[in-house]
Design a protein around this motif. Structure first.
Motif, short mmCIF file in Angstrom:
data_model
loop_
_atom_site.label_atom_id
_atom_site.label_comp_id
_atom_site.label_asym_id
_atom_site.label_seq_id
_atom_site.Cartn_x
_atom_site.Cartn_y
_atom_site.Cartn_z
N PRO A 118 13.41 -7.25 -3.42
CA PRO A 118 14.16 -8.39 -2.87
C PRO A 118 13.27 -9.40 -2.14
N ALA A 119 12.27 -8.91 -1.41
CA ALA A 119 11.39 -9.82 -0.68
C ALA A 119 10.55 -10.66 -1.64
N PHE A 120 10.05 -10.04 -2.69
CA PHE A 120 9.25 -10.80 -3.65
C PHE A 120 10.12 -11.76 -4.45
N GLU A 121 11.32 -11.35 -4.80
CA GLU A 121 12.24 -12.26 -5.50
C GLU A 121 12.53 -13.48 -4.63
N ALA A 122 12.73 -13.26 -3.33
CA ALA A 122 13.00 -14.37 -2.41
C ALA A 122 11.82 -15.32 -2.32
N ALA A 123 10.61 -14.80 -2.55
CA ALA A 123 9.41 -15.64 -2.52
C ALA A 123 9.13 -16.27 -3.88
N GLY A 124 10.02 -16.02 -4.85
CA GLY A 124 9.86 -16.62 -6.16
C GLY A 124 8.91 -15.86 -7.08
N ILE A 125 8.67 -14.58 -6.75
CA ILE A 125 7.76 -13.77 -7.57
C ILE A 125 8.50 -12.52 -8.04
N PRO A 126 8.84 -12.42 -9.30
CA PRO A 126 9.49 -11.19 -9.78
C PRO A 126 8.56 -9.99 -9.61
N LEU A 127 9.10 -8.90 -9.13
CA LEU A 127 8.35 -7.65 -9.02
C LEU A 127 8.88 -6.68 -10.06
N ARG A 128 8.00 -6.03 -10.78
CA ARG A 128 8.43 -5.16 -11.85
C ARG A 128 7.88 -3.75 -11.64
N ASN A 129 8.81 -2.80 -11.53
CA ASN A 129 8.43 -1.39 -11.41
C ASN A 129 8.06 -0.88 -12.80
N GLU A 130 6.78 -0.81 -13.09
CA GLU A 130 6.35 -0.43 -14.43
C GLU A 130 6.43 1.07 -14.66
N ALA A 131 6.76 1.81 -13.60
CA ALA A 131 7.02 3.24 -13.76
C ALA A 131 8.50 3.51 -13.99
N GLY A 132 9.31 2.45 -13.96
CA GLY A 132 10.74 2.62 -14.22
C GLY A 132 11.00 2.89 -15.69
N PHE A 133 12.19 3.42 -15.98
CA PHE A 133 12.52 3.79 -17.35
C PHE A 133 13.39 2.73 -18.00
N VAL A 134 13.08 2.47 -19.26
CA VAL A 134 13.89 1.60 -20.10
C VAL A 134 14.42 2.47 -21.22
N GLY A 135 15.71 2.79 -21.17
CA GLY A 135 16.23 3.76 -22.13
C GLY A 135 15.50 5.08 -21.94
N ALA A 168 4.96 -13.00 1.18
CA ALA A 168 4.46 -14.30 1.66
C ALA A 168 2.96 -14.42 1.40
N PHE A 169 2.22 -13.33 1.61
CA PHE A 169 0.78 -13.35 1.38
C PHE A 169 0.45 -13.63 -0.09
N VAL A 170 1.11 -12.91 -0.99
CA VAL A 170 0.85 -13.10 -2.41
C VAL A 170 1.24 -14.51 -2.84
N ALA A 171 2.39 -14.99 -2.38
CA ALA A 171 2.83 -16.34 -2.74
C ALA A 171 1.81 -17.38 -2.29
N ASN A 172 1.28 -17.23 -1.10
CA ASN A 172 0.28 -18.17 -0.58
C ASN A 172 -1.02 -18.09 -1.38
N GLU A 173 -1.45 -16.87 -1.72
CA GLU A 173 -2.68 -16.70 -2.50
C GLU A 173 -2.54 -17.34 -3.88
N ILE A 174 -1.39 -17.17 -4.49
CA ILE A 174 -1.15 -17.76 -5.82
C ILE A 174 -1.24 -19.28 -5.74
N LYS A 175 -0.63 -19.85 -4.70
CA LYS A 175 -0.60 -21.30 -4.54
C LYS A 175 -1.97 -21.85 -4.17
N THR A 176 -2.67 -21.17 -3.28
CA THR A 176 -3.93 -21.68 -2.75
C THR A 176 -5.09 -21.54 -3.72
N HIS A 177 -5.11 -20.44 -4.46
CA HIS A 177 -6.29 -20.13 -5.29
C HIS A 177 -6.01 -20.17 -6.79
N THR A 178 -4.90 -20.79 -7.18
CA THR A 178 -4.58 -20.94 -8.60
C THR A 178 -4.60 -19.59 -9.32
#
Length: 634
Positions: A390-407, A357-367
């Motif tokens: 799940p919480a960030f997805e619900a707020a409309g912000i995809p969260l990406r684990n950049e330490a996760g493995f792809v292949g 919720a904090f990040v979503a509000n900051e994005i909206k308020t401060h462009t």
């Protein structure tokens, strides 16, 4: 802003693309002697080296055909420096900078000259890259190596060898003896058995990057002609993130350049040394100053963080170096309220929903956009992502684990691979309406790969026509994003074939052995497939691939060298920092690195369900000393 490829008198040269450099930075740029530069967070290390390269090349202080060698700890740092020099210089000047990692530099030497090594240390030409671990060393020492000869020592002596001692001191700690150890100790015998089995006893040689570094140092020690060729080639050497230099890397540089006319500039920050676990030297700056008679020069400005964050940073820095000078912030604070705070939560779920919720509000308020934020954790990012995503997805912000493995690869590492970058640029060129910089960057990179001179206008025009034809053909064949891994693989293979596999291997030596290029292609295809399942049009799919609209989650170590408007450090507790007491200096340095990624705001979160905060009371005491408040969030 690039300049014309003309020579400038040294006294007439001025910084390019920036208003000015601080006095000490300008001194380093113009220096003719070896320098160790202590540059704190936000001091502009990349800009400093780019300006120095521009000065050396444009004033012919590095006269053609001589070149500048820049070696970094991380691939993204090496590519960022090359890109920055390209922005500051005409292409004909920038082409005389070779920017690469230590590992790539050493591997290139072994690939070119390795067969001149003494037979005892000579790897097979098709050697594979080996990634070592405690488990691998433990298995070797307990199961594979056997008992030492009685003449050397007892089995009890052998059992006393620790894993840390085996790798850091015995296997890699010192330069390799050309003819082996005359009368080896038990430890030397075990290390030699590991070397010989890795080099000669399998289907092919298997080498780790530190082992390759040791072989590179040996081959230059026994091959004066190759060593002299490097000295003649490079008039200047830059070493970035120097605080993370290992003994292996330092010995290689010392063997090549000590006592020569090559001028060395080593840049880093001893307060950000967080790689001692990966064999970084305790104090490489002191060794460099002594062996290379280098003059130490500090930088004082901070171009990243607000004055309030710089004030808090200085409190943390003093815990690492009591004599550190307070930096001067060259930016302004833009946030209302606390620039730094500790937020206490009752549960991880409450923490996740509040942060989203904090990040979503900051994005909206401060462009702002999601990439202006970063979620940092000490370890195990997947565990945090399970609750946060799940919480960030619900707020409309995809969260990406950049330490996760792809292949077979970590996502963050995949995105720094040159093959991945080229494929994405080609796809953006072919599949999106506005090619923009992708056209010029594809043309430039393909020109380098194909060995086309910048001023060879007929060849450049021919390349442009081929690029246009390929982009048109690819777009016609694949108007829609792929729906399966097989489709993605076919597209990526087409792009790689156009780029040229052999050209990639010739220019980027990491692709030469062990099937690494094939693994990168697999990872690109896998990530493209996953991105396509979440996107629609090609432009959206490629944005997802690069994480344009996602908030990144990563570890402290992977955040190094990056910067964000706001940093949220999740989990300031004993559970995450369980090893704090083992090395408080390095752990505090890691804490400092995390804090200094932020431009405007830092938030630390604590949740009692994950652990107490008694073992890391030192960190809380530092924040308290700096006036950071704790807020109970309901």
């Amino acid at each position: 802003m690039a300049v014309l490829a003309r020579r400038v008198r040294p006294e007439q040269w001025k910084p390019i693309g920036v208003a000015a450099l601080e006095a000490n930075a300008m001194t380093v740029v113009r220096s003719t002697d070896n320098r160790s530069v202590i540059a704190g967070p936000g001091a502009g290390k990349t800009e400093l080296l780019a300006q120095r390269a521009a000065y050396l090349l444009q004033t012919a202080t590095s006269p053609p055909p001589r070149r500048i060698l820049a070696i970094s700890f991380k691939r993204d740092a090496a590519s960022n420096l090359a890109a920055r020099v390209g922005q500051r210089c005409h292409r004909s000047h920038a082409a005389r900078l070779d920017s690469m990692t230590f590992d790539a530099f050493a591997k290139g030497l072994v690939d070119r000259f390795g067969q001149a090594l003494p037979k005892r240390w000579r790897p097979r030409t098709d050697y594979e890259i080996m990634f070592t671990s405690d488990a691998l060393y433990r298995g070797f020492l307990l199961q594979e190596v056997g008992a030492p000869p009685k003449i050397i020592g007892s089995y009890a002596d052998f059992q006393a060898i620790s894993l840390r001692e085996f790798e850091r001191e015995l296997l890699l700690g010192k330069p390799l003896p050309e003819d082996g150890w005359p009368i080896p100790t038990v430890g030397q015998w075990a290390a030699d058995r590991f070397w010989q089995s890795s080099l000669h006893e399998g289907k092919t040689s298997r080498l780790s990057f530190p082992m390759i570094g040791r072989l590179a140092e040996l081959l230059l020690r026994v091959n004066p002609m190759a060593r002299e060729a490097l000295r003649l080639t490079y008039s200047h050497l830059f070493m970035d993130e120097f605080q993370d230099t290992t003994q292996v890397q330092y010995d290689l540089v010392r063997t090549i350049f000590k006592g020569t006319e090559t001028v060395i500039t080593a840049v880093g920050d001893n307060k950000q040394q967080i790689m001692r676990w990966a064999m970084a030297m305790d104090d490489p700056f002191a060794a460099f100053d002594q062996h290379f008679v280098a003059k130490r020069t500090p930088l004082f400005n901070n171009y990243r963080s607000s004055p309030e964050l710089v004030r808090i940073q200085h409190v943390l820095a003093q815990a690492l170096d009591a004599h550190t000078v307070k930096p001067v912030s060259k930016t302004v604070g833009t946030v209302a309220g606390d620039s730094c705070a500790i937020w206490d939560f009752s549960t991880p779920e409450a923490e996740a929903s509040s942060l989203a919720a904090f990040v979503a509000n900051e994005i909206k308020t401060h462009t702002l956009v999601p990439r202006h934020f970063a979620l940092l954790v000490r370890q195990k990012p997947a565990d945090y992502a399970a609750v946060l995503a799940p919480a960030f997805e619900a707020a409309g912000i995809p969260l990406r684990n950049e330490a996760g493995f792809v292949g077979p690869m970590m996502l963050q590492e995949l995105l720094t691979e040159e093959a991945s970058r080229l494929v994405v640029q080609l796809l953006r060129l072919a599949m999106t309406k506005h090619a923009g910089r992708n056209w010029s960057e594809c043309q430039a990179k393909l020109g380098v790969l194909r060995g086309i001179a910048i001023d060879d206008e007929p060849a450049q025009a021919k390349l442009a026509r081929k690029l246009d034809t390929f982009a048109t053909t690819l777009a016609a064949a694949h108007p829609k994003a792929p729906t399966s891994f097989a489709d993605s693989l076919a597209i990526v293979e087409q792009a790689i074939d156009f780029i040229g596999r052999q050209r990639l291997v010739a220019v980027h030596t990491s692709y030469a052995q062990g099937g690494w290029l094939g693994k990168v292609v697999e990872a690109i295809s896998s990530h493209l497939t996953g991105s396509a399942t979440r996107g629609g049009a090609w432009s959206e799919v490629l944005d997802i691939y690069e994480g344009v609209d996602a908030i990144p989650l990563m570890t402290i170590h992977k955040s190094k060298g990056l910067e964000y408007h706001s940093v949220i450090f999740v989990g300031l507790d004993d559970g995450a920092w369980w090893s704090f007491a083992n090395d408080q200096i390095e752990a505090t340095a890691g804490f400092f690195v995390a804090f200094t990624r932020a431009k405007q705001r830092v938030i630390f979160t604590y949740c009692a369900q994950r652990g107490r905060r008694t073992k890391i009371a030192t960190l809380y005491a530092l924040l308290n000393k700096a006036g950071v408040t704790t807020i109970a969030v309901t």
